[in-house]
Enzyme design. Structure first.
Site, PDB file in Angstrom:
ATOM      1  N   LYS A 184       0.698  -1.217  -0.108  1.00 44.51           N
ATOM      2  CA  LYS A 184      -0.020   0.067  -0.005  1.00 44.51           C
ATOM      3  C   LYS A 184       0.731   1.244  -0.008  1.00 44.51           C
ATOM      4  O   LYS A 184       0.328   2.372  -0.554  1.00 44.51           O
ATOM      5  CB  LYS A 184      -0.795  -0.160   1.147  1.00 44.51           C
ATOM      6  N   ASN A 216      -7.982  -1.427  -1.725  1.00 45.55           N
ATOM      7  CA  ASN A 216      -7.731  -1.080  -0.293  1.00 45.55           C
ATOM      8  C   ASN A 216      -7.484   0.300   0.165  1.00 45.55           C
ATOM      9  O   ASN A 216      -6.774   0.596   1.078  1.00 45.55           O
ATOM     10  CB  ASN A 216      -6.455  -1.918   0.120  1.00 45.55           C
TER      11      ASN A 216
HETATM   12  C1  LIG Z   1       9.274  -3.377  -4.393  1.00 43.98           C
HETATM   13  C2  LIG Z   1       7.772  -3.311  -3.676  1.00 43.98           C
HETATM   14  C3  LIG Z   1       6.914  -2.928  -4.519  1.00 43.98           C
HETATM   15  N1  LIG Z   1       6.811  -3.446  -5.981  1.00 43.98           N
HETATM   16  C4  LIG Z   1       6.143  -4.460  -6.063  1.00 43.98           C
HETATM   17  N2  LIG Z   1       6.197  -5.204  -7.267  1.00 43.98           N
HETATM   18  C5  LIG Z   1       5.650  -6.442  -7.723  1.00 43.98           C
HETATM   19  N3  LIG Z   1       4.872  -6.961  -6.666  1.00 43.98           N
HETATM   20  C6  LIG Z   1       4.903  -6.474  -5.451  1.00 43.98           C
HETATM   21  C7  LIG Z   1       5.216  -5.265  -5.130  1.00 43.98           C
HETATM   22  N4  LIG Z   1       4.864  -5.074  -3.859  1.00 43.98           N
HETATM   23  C8  LIG Z   1       4.185  -6.083  -3.512  1.00 43.98           C
HETATM   24  N5  LIG Z   1       4.277  -7.019  -4.504  1.00 43.98           N
HETATM   25  C9  LIG Z   1       3.380  -8.169  -4.327  1.00 43.98           C
HETATM   26  O1  LIG Z   1       1.952  -7.973  -4.492  1.00 43.98           O
HETATM   27  C10 LIG Z   1       1.425  -8.754  -3.322  1.00 43.98           C
HETATM   28  C11 LIG Z   1       1.111  -7.745  -2.245  1.00 43.98           C
HETATM   29  C12 LIG Z   1      -0.091  -7.178  -1.960  1.00 43.98           C
HETATM   30  C13 LIG Z   1      -0.418  -6.507  -0.691  1.00 43.98           C
HETATM   31  N6  LIG Z   1      -1.629  -6.454  -0.278  1.00 43.98           N
HETATM   32  C14 LIG Z   1      -1.864  -6.099   0.766  1.00 43.98           C
HETATM   33  O2  LIG Z   1      -1.249  -5.949   1.913  1.00 43.98           O
HETATM   34  C15 LIG Z   1      -3.384  -6.314   1.298  1.00 43.98           C
HETATM   35  C16 LIG Z   1      -3.743  -6.607   2.574  1.00 43.98           C
HETATM   36  C17 LIG Z   1      -4.973  -6.732   2.775  1.00 43.98           C
HETATM   37  C18 LIG Z   1      -5.549  -6.735   4.574  1.00 43.98           C
HETATM   38  C19 LIG Z   1      -6.565  -6.125   5.104  1.00 43.98           C
HETATM   39  C20 LIG Z   1      -6.995  -6.275   6.302  1.00 43.98           C
HETATM   40  C21 LIG Z   1      -6.154  -7.074   7.311  1.00 43.98           C
HETATM   41  F1  LIG Z   1      -6.273  -7.329   8.525  1.00 43.98           F
HETATM   42  C22 LIG Z   1      -5.199  -7.970   6.621  1.00 43.98           C
HETATM   43  C23 LIG Z   1      -4.735  -7.605   5.219  1.00 43.98           C
HETATM   44  C24 LIG Z   1      -6.115  -6.655   2.079  1.00 43.98           C
HETATM   45  C25 LIG Z   1      -5.847  -6.769   0.836  1.00 43.98           C
HETATM   46  O3  LIG Z   1      -6.875  -6.656  -0.320  1.00 43.98           O
HETATM   47  C26 LIG Z   1      -4.491  -6.367   0.419  1.00 43.98           C
HETATM   48  O4  LIG Z   1      -4.198  -6.127  -1.099  1.00 43.98           O
HETATM   49  C27 LIG Z   1       2.282  -9.726  -3.021  1.00 43.98           C
HETATM   50  C28 LIG Z   1       2.224 -10.492  -1.613  1.00 43.98           C
HETATM   51  C29 LIG Z   1       3.820  -9.267  -3.119  1.00 43.98           C
HETATM   52  O5  LIG Z   1       4.676  -9.928  -3.329  1.00 43.98           O
HETATM   53 MG   LIG Z   2      -6.078  -5.735  -2.151  1.00 40.70          MG
END
Ligand SMILES: CCCNc1ncnc2c1ncn2[C@@H]1O[C@H](/C=C/CNC(=O)c2cc(-c3ccc(F)cc3)cc(O)c2O)[C@H](C)[C@H]1O
Ligand SMILES: [Mg+2]
Length: 214
Positions: free
Chosen positions: A144, A170
């Site tokens: 985020k 989100n």
């Molecule tokens: C170099 C970094 C940037 N560049 C990047 N480049 C490529 N890929 C990237 C980059 N940064 C991350 N990613 C990938 O994307 C994914 C990451 C996704 C992250 N999503 C959340 O954190 C989330 C949390 C909740 C949530 C809500 C309430 C709660 F209690 C718990 C959780 C709900 C939601 O809908 C959410 O989408 C994956 C895990 C990760 O490897």
């Molecule tokens: Mg999400």
């Protein structure tokens, strides 16, 4: 040895979904997340809003930041016109491996280019690597605190054109305060908030749809 949640999610797809049927893949993941284990897919409620935006924009070029297990990748790709291309970035190799198999089970590999790597490294290479001039639609669903820097990077790289749509997941939970502040106050965007709920819960969340004005 212990499996990962993405591996268990893929197993549920392979068990319950029909090969080549994207809607059955989406349904199998949603059932897994409701009945077995919560996971951070955009989910069915926000997924319907995503579907309506994709259908309205009818994009030729789509960029997704944060593939995770490929749930939203499948939702988006299943709605694209024949020649359209969806590029999705995922920097975790384990997630990328699962997502490739989920996308393949849905029969959508021809529409999807899954790039294993960090958005910051690949956004500047979109033109040279994929011949992409600009994106018609960008779906932001990665860390985020990266929504804002990556949006600025896309602007700097000339990947947005007058009318490009950004759709951000989100914006309430977990929340993307710096992104919202920027996009809602920038004269270069016109934004609209779609109130919804955090996937598979009653917790408040929503999507922010922003049109780049050039
Ligand atoms: C170099 C970094 C940037 N560049 C990047 N480049 C490529 N890929 C990237 C980059 N940064 C991350 N990613 C990938 O994307 C994914 C990451 C996704 C992250 N999503 C959340 O954190 C989330 C949390 C909740 C949530 C809500 C309430 C709660 F209690 C718990 C959780 C709900 C939601 O809908 C959410 O989408 C994956 C895990 C990760 O490897
Ligand atoms: Mg999400």
């Amino acid at each position: 040895t212990q499996t990962t949640r993405p591996q268990r999610m893929l197993a549920a797809v392979q068990k319950n979904a029909t090969r080549g049927d994207p809607r059955s893949v989406v349904k199998a993941i949603d059932q897994f997340c409701r009945q077995k284990e919560w996971a951070m897919n955009v989910g069915d409620e926000k997924g319907c809003i995503l579907d309506s935006v994709v259908t309205e924009v009818n994009p030729e070029t789509v960029l997704e930041l944060g593939t995770y297990c490929g749930y939203s990748t499948v939702r988006i790709a299943s709605l694209l016109p024949p020649q359209a291309k969806l590029i999705t970035l995922e920097f975790n190799p384990g997630n990328a491996a699962i997502a490739r198999q989920v996308i393949a089970w849905a029969g959508l590999e021809d529409k999807v280019e899954l790039v294993e790597g960090a958005s910051g490294d690949f956004i500047p290479k979109m033109k040279e690597m994929f011949g992409i001039k600009t994106f018609d639609l960008v779906f932001l669903d990665h860390w985020k605190d990266r929504y804002l820097p990556d949006t600025k990077l896309m602007e700097e790289c000339g990947l947005l054109r007058k009318g490009s749509i950004l759709l951000a997941d989100n914006v309430i939970c977990p929340g993307t305060p710096d992104y919202l502040e920027y996009i809602r106050n920038s004269p270069r965007y016109k934004s609209q908030f779609f109130k919804s709920h955090l996937e598979y819960t009653k917790v408040e969340d929503g999507l922010e749809k922003s049109i780049f004005l050039g």
